[in-house]
Motif scaffolding. Sequence first.
Motif, PDB file in Angstrom:
ATOM      1  N   VAL A  26       0.849  -1.149   0.093  1.00 32.85           N
ATOM      2  CA  VAL A  26       0.005  -0.066  -0.101  1.00 32.85           C
ATOM      3  C   VAL A  26       0.806   1.422  -0.020  1.00 32.85           C
ATOM      4  O   VAL A  26       0.644   2.162  -0.753  1.00 32.85           O
ATOM      5  N   LEU A  27       2.075   1.502   0.815  1.00 34.07           N
ATOM      6  CA  LEU A  27       2.736   2.457   1.207  1.00 34.07           C
ATOM      7  C   LEU A  27       3.347   2.659  -0.366  1.00 34.07           C
ATOM      8  O   LEU A  27       3.652   3.881  -0.958  1.00 34.07           O
ATOM      9  N   LEU A  28       4.021   1.820  -1.002  1.00 31.68           N
ATOM     10  CA  LEU A  28       4.836   1.764  -2.324  1.00 31.68           C
ATOM     11  C   LEU A  28       3.604   2.298  -3.381  1.00 31.68           C
ATOM     12  O   LEU A  28       4.014   3.078  -4.247  1.00 31.68           O
ATOM     13  N   LYS A  29       2.374   1.753  -3.370  1.00 29.66           N
ATOM     14  CA  LYS A  29       1.410   1.989  -4.420  1.00 29.66           C
ATOM     15  C   LYS A  29       0.979   3.607  -4.375  1.00 29.66           C
ATOM     16  O   LYS A  29       0.929   4.137  -5.344  1.00 29.66           O
ATOM     17  N   HIS A  30       1.159   4.190  -3.061  1.00 28.04           N
ATOM     18  CA  HIS A  30       0.649   5.497  -3.075  1.00 28.04           C
ATOM     19  C   HIS A  30       2.093   6.374  -2.663  1.00 28.04           C
ATOM     20  O   HIS A  30       1.873   7.326  -2.270  1.00 28.04           O
ATOM     21  N   GLN A  31       3.098   5.835  -2.924  1.00 31.48           N
ATOM     22  CA  GLN A  31       4.496   6.525  -2.940  1.00 31.48           C
ATOM     23  C   GLN A  31       4.626   7.548  -1.673  1.00 31.48           C
ATOM     24  O   GLN A  31       5.059   8.428  -1.347  1.00 31.48           O
ATOM     25  N   LYS A  32       4.380   6.376  -0.540  1.00 32.02           N
ATOM     26  CA  LYS A  32       4.665   6.960   0.920  1.00 32.02           C
ATOM     27  C   LYS A  32       5.551   6.104   1.615  1.00 32.02           C
ATOM     28  O   LYS A  32       5.906   4.941   1.212  1.00 32.02           O
ATOM     29  N   THR A  33       6.164   6.620   2.578  1.00 27.48           N
ATOM     30  CA  THR A  33       7.076   5.935   3.523  1.00 27.48           C
ATOM     31  C   THR A  33       6.625   5.953   4.888  1.00 27.48           C
ATOM     32  O   THR A  33       5.972   6.942   5.243  1.00 27.48           O
ATOM     33  N   ALA A  34       7.252   5.080   5.822  1.00 25.64           N
ATOM     34  CA  ALA A  34       6.544   5.314   7.037  1.00 25.64           C
ATOM     35  C   ALA A  34       7.618   4.380   7.941  1.00 25.64           C
ATOM     36  O   ALA A  34       8.397   3.268   7.505  1.00 25.64           O
ATOM     37  N   LYS A  35       7.921   4.673   9.422  1.00 29.89           N
ATOM     38  CA  LYS A  35       8.445   3.762  10.362  1.00 29.89           C
ATOM     39  C   LYS A  35       7.407   2.636  10.604  1.00 29.89           C
ATOM     40  O   LYS A  35       6.359   2.690  11.185  1.00 29.89           O
ATOM     41  N   VAL A  36       7.773   1.391  10.133  1.00 32.24           N
ATOM     42  CA  VAL A  36       6.861   0.082  10.501  1.00 32.24           C
ATOM     43  C   VAL A  36       7.622  -1.022  11.218  1.00 32.24           C
ATOM     44  O   VAL A  36       8.663  -1.313  10.815  1.00 32.24           O
ATOM     45  N   LEU A  37       7.194  -1.203  12.330  1.00 32.50           N
ATOM     46  CA  LEU A  37       7.770  -2.029  13.430  1.00 32.50           C
ATOM     47  C   LEU A  37       6.918  -3.522  13.223  1.00 32.50           C
ATOM     48  O   LEU A  37       5.591  -3.349  13.704  1.00 32.50           O
ATOM     49  N   PRO A  38       7.262  -4.809  12.589  1.00 33.63           N
ATOM     50  CA  PRO A  38       6.551  -5.813  12.397  1.00 33.63           C
ATOM     51  C   PRO A  38       6.693  -6.898  13.576  1.00 33.63           C
ATOM     52  O   PRO A  38       7.960  -7.020  13.930  1.00 33.63           O
ATOM     53  N   PHE A  39       5.804  -7.429  13.988  1.00 36.28           N
ATOM     54  CA  PHE A  39       5.621  -8.607  14.828  1.00 36.28           C
ATOM     55  C   PHE A  39       4.862  -9.745  13.949  1.00 36.28           C
ATOM     56  O   PHE A  39       3.772  -9.919  13.521  1.00 36.28           O
ATOM     57  N   ALA A  40       5.886 -10.978  13.597  1.00 37.16           N
ATOM     58  CA  ALA A  40       5.347 -11.972  12.959  1.00 37.16           C
ATOM     59  C   ALA A  40       6.426 -13.032  13.090  1.00 37.16           C
ATOM     60  O   ALA A  40       7.333 -12.870  13.966  1.00 37.16           O
ATOM     61  N   LEU A  41       6.040 -14.140  12.577  1.00 37.64           N
ATOM     62  CA  LEU A  41       6.977 -15.372  12.559  1.00 37.64           C
ATOM     63  C   LEU A  41       8.116 -15.047  11.475  1.00 37.64           C
ATOM     64  O   LEU A  41       7.546 -15.047  10.294  1.00 37.64           O
ATOM     65  N   ASN A  42       9.224 -15.366  11.629  1.00 33.45           N
ATOM     66  CA  ASN A  42      10.284 -14.709  10.773  1.00 33.45           C
ATOM     67  C   ASN A  42      10.951 -16.177  10.354  1.00 33.45           C
ATOM     68  O   ASN A  42      11.742 -16.608  10.661  1.00 33.45           O
ATOM     69  N   GLU A  43      10.253 -16.704   9.328  1.00 37.27           N
ATOM     70  CA  GLU A  43      10.707 -17.973   8.537  1.00 37.27           C
ATOM     71  C   GLU A  43      10.719 -19.149   9.522  1.00 37.27           C
ATOM     72  O   GLU A  43      11.630 -19.858   9.447  1.00 37.27           O
ATOM     73  N   LYS A  44      10.027 -19.247  10.793  1.00 33.29           N
ATOM     74  CA  LYS A  44      10.080 -20.390  11.634  1.00 33.29           C
ATOM     75  C   LYS A  44       8.701 -20.581  12.060  1.00 33.29           C
ATOM     76  O   LYS A  44       7.895 -19.735  12.052  1.00 33.29           O
ATOM     77  N   TRP A  45       8.466 -21.772  12.241  1.00 34.90           N
ATOM     78  CA  TRP A  45       7.166 -22.221  12.979  1.00 34.90           C
ATOM     79  C   TRP A  45       7.051 -22.044  14.404  1.00 34.90           C
ATOM     80  O   TRP A  45       8.276 -22.039  15.001  1.00 34.90           O
ATOM     81  N   PHE A  46       5.965 -21.979  15.015  1.00 35.54           N
ATOM     82  CA  PHE A  46       6.066 -21.728  16.233  1.00 35.54           C
ATOM     83  C   PHE A  46       6.077 -22.834  17.123  1.00 35.54           C
ATOM     84  O   PHE A  46       5.913 -24.229  16.663  1.00 35.54           O
ATOM     85  N   LYS A  47       6.560 -22.783  18.364  1.00 34.78           N
ATOM     86  CA  LYS A  47       6.877 -24.210  19.105  1.00 34.78           C
ATOM     87  C   LYS A  47       5.362 -24.417  19.788  1.00 34.78           C
ATOM     88  O   LYS A  47       4.745 -23.666  20.561  1.00 34.78           O
ATOM     89  N   PRO A  48       5.015 -25.754  19.535  1.00 34.13           N
ATOM     90  CA  PRO A  48       3.683 -26.330  20.073  1.00 34.13           C
ATOM     91  C   PRO A  48       3.714 -26.218  21.375  1.00 34.13           C
ATOM     92  O   PRO A  48       4.739 -26.571  22.215  1.00 34.13           O
ATOM     93  N   ALA A  49       2.632 -25.749  22.008  1.00 39.65           N
ATOM     94  CA  ALA A  49       2.157 -25.677  23.239  1.00 39.65           C
ATOM     95  C   ALA A  49       0.718 -25.385  23.567  1.00 39.65           C
ATOM     96  O   ALA A  49       0.156 -25.081  22.488  1.00 39.65           O
ATOM     97  N   LEU A  50       0.296 -25.127  24.933  1.00 39.33           N
ATOM     98  CA  LEU A  50      -1.161 -24.597  25.086  1.00 39.33           C
ATOM     99  C   LEU A  50      -0.983 -23.033  24.571  1.00 39.33           C
ATOM    100  O   LEU A  50       0.139 -22.495  24.678  1.00 39.33           O
TER     101      LEU A  50
END
Length: 312
Positions: A250-274
């Motif tokens: 979206v930012l690239l499409k509208h030629q905008k920049t922003a400070k973006v801090l992502p929380f996500a899984l970085n190329e790893k699966w999560f550890k199984p648990a409850l």
Amino acid sequence: MSYEELLTELSLADERFVVMTAENRALIRNLPQLLGKRFIDTGITEQTMIGAAAGLALRNRIPVVHALASFLSMRAFEFIRTDAGIPSLPVKLSAFIPGLLSDANGPTHQAIEDVSIMRGIPNMTVFAPADEDDMVKMMPEIWASPKPAYTRINTRKTSYVHAPFEPGKAEVIEQGTDVTILTYGLLFEQALIATEILKSEGLSVGLINMRSLKPVDEQAILKAVDQSELIVTLEDHFLTGGLYTIVAEVLLKHQKTAKVLPFALNEKWFKPALLPAVIEYEGFSGKQVAEVILGYQTNHIQPEILKPQFAE
């Protein structure tokens, strides 16, 4: 109202509805006896189910299909793409235990790339309710659309009462000038907690429920970027292809920049648990998210999940 109650009500009122499952009845246990021939269990055959659903959709039916999110999005991908996506048929995909909701399961049963996969299919729409209340408000609109749809089913109950749903529109919970958190699905609960913690620290905090991921509310994203110094994306999905990528597009499409801090899984699966332990272990709890945001605001420290992972 629950998912099953909603689907029961709509199915009994409209004979076009056909409920299907690939031997996954957790959400719809009471429907076979109510719908008779309009309930079809194909067994552990997700591809067959999608092919049959496409045939029913061609005959003016509304097939609502159910399977585990990992198998629905990956095992049946080609059939969804070719039989539902390309001809734009109203096949409605209800994906059970997506993301971290698959808590105790290992990588084979973890759907943490499904948003990326599904939104890449032509004509497919993609949705992720924040909780049961959000889901029940969303599903009638999703099922009424003539387009195919993939929904990350979320039956968790929270105390939050959501606004009415419109496809392509985000739910703006709060607006803030320091930080705006963009999230969807399960982690909406944690985003609410993080928001309150950050506000208690004196920050002006916005929160947006990105419940519609395709189509996405570009204007809500752009407005948040214009108003806030920092944008945070919070999702139980791989970093690639999910909300972080959507914001970048979206930012690239509208030629905008922003400070973006992502929380996500970085190329790893999560550890199984409850589930509570998974959320805590992977750094997605509201408290952990708030602490990282405060650290980033002060020292631009990235969360551990985004730092390179090297084998020993």
